[in-house]
Design a protein around this motif. Structure first.
Motif, PDB file in Angstrom:
ATOM      1  N   ILE A   1       2.326  65.326 118.469  1.00  0.00           N
ATOM      2  CA  ILE A   1       1.891  65.648 119.845  1.00  0.00           C
ATOM      3  C   ILE A   1       0.410  65.999 119.876  1.00  0.00           C
ATOM      4  N   GLY A   2      -0.107  66.440 118.730  1.00  0.00           N
ATOM      5  CA  GLY A   2      -1.532  66.717 118.607  1.00  0.00           C
ATOM      6  C   GLY A   2      -1.986  66.281 117.226  1.00  0.00           C
ATOM      7  N   ALA A   3      -3.162  65.652 117.141  1.00  0.00           N
ATOM      8  CA  ALA A   3      -3.648  65.195 115.841  1.00  0.00           C
ATOM      9  C   ALA A   3      -5.159  65.353 115.764  1.00  0.00           C
ATOM     10  N   ILE A   4      -5.638  65.449 114.526  1.00  0.00           N
ATOM     11  CA  ILE A   4      -7.071  65.631 114.268  1.00  0.00           C
ATOM     12  C   ILE A   4      -7.542  64.535 113.321  1.00  0.00           C
ATOM     13  N   MET A   5      -8.652  63.873 113.677  1.00  0.00           N
ATOM     14  CA  MET A   5      -9.328  62.923 112.792  1.00  0.00           C
ATOM     15  C   MET A   5     -10.691  63.531 112.454  1.00  0.00           C
TER      16      MET A   5
ATOM     17  N   ASP B   1     -15.924  55.610 117.038  1.00  0.00           N
ATOM     18  CA  ASP B   1     -15.546  54.259 117.452  1.00  0.00           C
ATOM     19  C   ASP B   1     -14.046  54.133 117.764  1.00  0.00           C
ATOM     20  N   MET B   2     -13.251  55.076 117.274  1.00  0.00           N
ATOM     21  CA  MET B   2     -11.799  55.024 117.495  1.00  0.00           C
ATOM     22  C   MET B   2     -11.417  55.315 118.946  1.00  0.00           C
ATOM     23  N   GLU B   3     -12.338  55.907 119.684  1.00  0.00           N
ATOM     24  CA  GLU B   3     -12.052  56.314 121.068  1.00  0.00           C
ATOM     25  C   GLU B   3     -11.422  55.180 121.884  1.00  0.00           C
TER      26      GLU B   3
END
Length: 456
Positions: free
Chosen positions: A178-182, A227-229
């Motif tokens: 539900i929540g992730a960090i890169m 760039d993943m946005e």
């Protein structure tokens, strides 16, 4: 997947495989735990698995193991290129990571952390801040216990925190945090992934199943992450140390702010932060951004970060002897981690590096080593290649060590009062040690022995 009466082959008899095997047996699966190497499990683990009905086969890995198998659960250290996995794929057998099993079994929502560097510090801090909600919080994956085993024991009203490597994400299917960090992406594990594009693609799988109601924290100071946005479908939270962001968190003039719809709230200043380096500001900002949207008040976030003094083996201050301070950064298993460590110090640094060589390019790294060190001491399998690259870059002086004790003693003799002796290997530990923790513990023991019998 419903596991009752299904036949599951678990590959890899390490912590991940053992945990997955036990959990799958608990939910009614017929489980075979296999390792191609002859493995003697700890007696208590073997007894626990056998009593749960798990069949253990080690020392061989032939194709007959696939007969009647519904699914393979693969441990993160195992390549998808090995013959039994290729054969399984040819037969149309599902191959998934233990992380997928954890997702299927967890009653709690999952929050996940990935990136090349900083995962363990961020995961540890994220866990502590979420514990501030008073809800049940457990952590697993690349840190701590087997993720599937932790997931199996979780109640519905808590948070399961997962530290995830590219290896673990490579074989997910429906896994959805539900929540992730890169955090960041730099060259690593290319021996396994072959290309940088494959490595990035494996990391990006963390958000591929997210919904618009989920959250994805992106460090936009990292161009690959920024760039993943365009590929993220969930709600994006940005973090930056160089610009203000409308939703997420940013750092400006010694202060960390959280933002929502363009409104900034100060959370914590650098005077209350006790882990050194701008890379740790990055880690802290990601935690602030995610925990705030998950409902943790800014005051709670401030209090817990201000009480946090880092994790073992990650820029861990060991001891000061005669004005010389020793730091254990054994978890720095790639060059980018070492760069971040070196940039954390204003003092002169004697760098202890080397180990099992990951064969990443060294030219740019050694230029930075040249600018940030007083001396270098190389050890382990990588020493020859590291020394050649260091000489090419003009690094000097260069020393060699035949053991950790030798490296620590040389570092101490080369250092003056006020200097830093830093173990930050830029390599994995598998030449001399079984894991980075064992290497870091050996370094610390050598430092303590040095104090007991020192002669400068």
């Amino acid at each position: 997947m419903e596991y009752g009466d299904k036949h599951i082959l678990v590959l890899g008899a390490g912590a991940s495989g053992i945990g997955a095997s036990w959990v799958l047996a608990q939910v009614g699966a017929h489980v075979v735990l296999n390792d191609y190497k002859p493995v003697t499990l700890p007696a208590d683990e073997e007894k626990r698995l056998v009593s749960a009905g798990v069949k253990i086969i080690t020392g061989r890995q032939d194709e007959s193991l696939l007969d009647g198998v519904d699914r393979i659960v693969i441990s993160p250290g195992i390549s998808l290129d090995i013959p039994i996995v290729k054969a399984a794929q040819a037969r149309g057998i599902d191959v998934v990571s233990e992380v997928e099993v954890a997702y299927e079994l967890s009653k709690s929502p999952i929050v996940a952390v990935t990136g090349t560097n900083g995962k363990t510090t961020t995961t540890t801090l994220l866990t502590k801040v979420l514990e501030g909600t008073g809800k049940p919080v457990r952590v697993g994956g690349n840190i701590g216990d087997s993720l599937s085993e932790v997931a199996y024991s979780m109640p519905a009203d808590g948070f399961l925190v997962a530290e995830l490597s590219s290896y673990q994400l490579e074989t997910i299917k429906h896994f959805r945090p539900i929540g992730a960090i890169m955090l960041n992406i730099t060259a690593d594990h290319l021996a396994r992934h072959k290309t940088m594009e494959n490595y990035i693609a494996a990391k990006e799988r963390i958000f591929e199943n997210q919904l618009s109601t989920d959250f994805m924290v992106l460090n936009i100071d990292d161009p690959i992450v920024a760039d993943m946005e365009h590929r993220v479908l969930s709600h994006i939270l940005k973090i930056s140390q160089h610009q203000v962001v409308p939703n997420g968190a940013y750092y400006d003039k010694g202060q960390c702010y959280v933002t929502k719809d363009g409104i900034a709230t100060p959370v914590i200043g650098s005077d209350d932060i006790h882990i050194p380096g701008s890379h740790n500001i990055e880690n802290i900002l990601t935690v602030i951004a995610l925990t705030y949207v998950l409902g943790v008040p800014a005051e709670t976030i401030h209090r817990i970060i201000s009480e946090f003094h880092g994790v073992e083996h990650r820029l861990e201050r060991v001891k000061t002897i005669d004005g010389i301070t020793f730091y254990n950064d054994s978890k720095a298993t790639n060059v980018d981690s070492v760069v971040k460590a070196l940039e954390s110090f204003d003092q002169s640094v004697i760098l202890l590096a080397g180990g099992h060589d990951k064969m990443t390019p060294l030219e740019d790294f050694m230029q930075l080593v040249k600018d940030h060190t007083k001396a270098v001491i190389f050890m382990g399998e990588a020493a020859d290649r590291f020394e050649a690259a260091a000489k090419e870059a003009g690094v000097q002086p260069i020393y060699r060590a035949s053991s950790m004790k030798d490296a620590v003693e040389q570092g101490y003799k080369l250092a003056d009062q006020g200097d830093i002796v830093l173990l930050s290997p830029a390599c994995s530990s598998f030449d001399w040690y079984s894991c980075f923790e064992e290497r870091g513990d050996d370094f610390k023991n050598c430092v303590h022995m040095l104090q007991e019998g020192r002669h400068h």
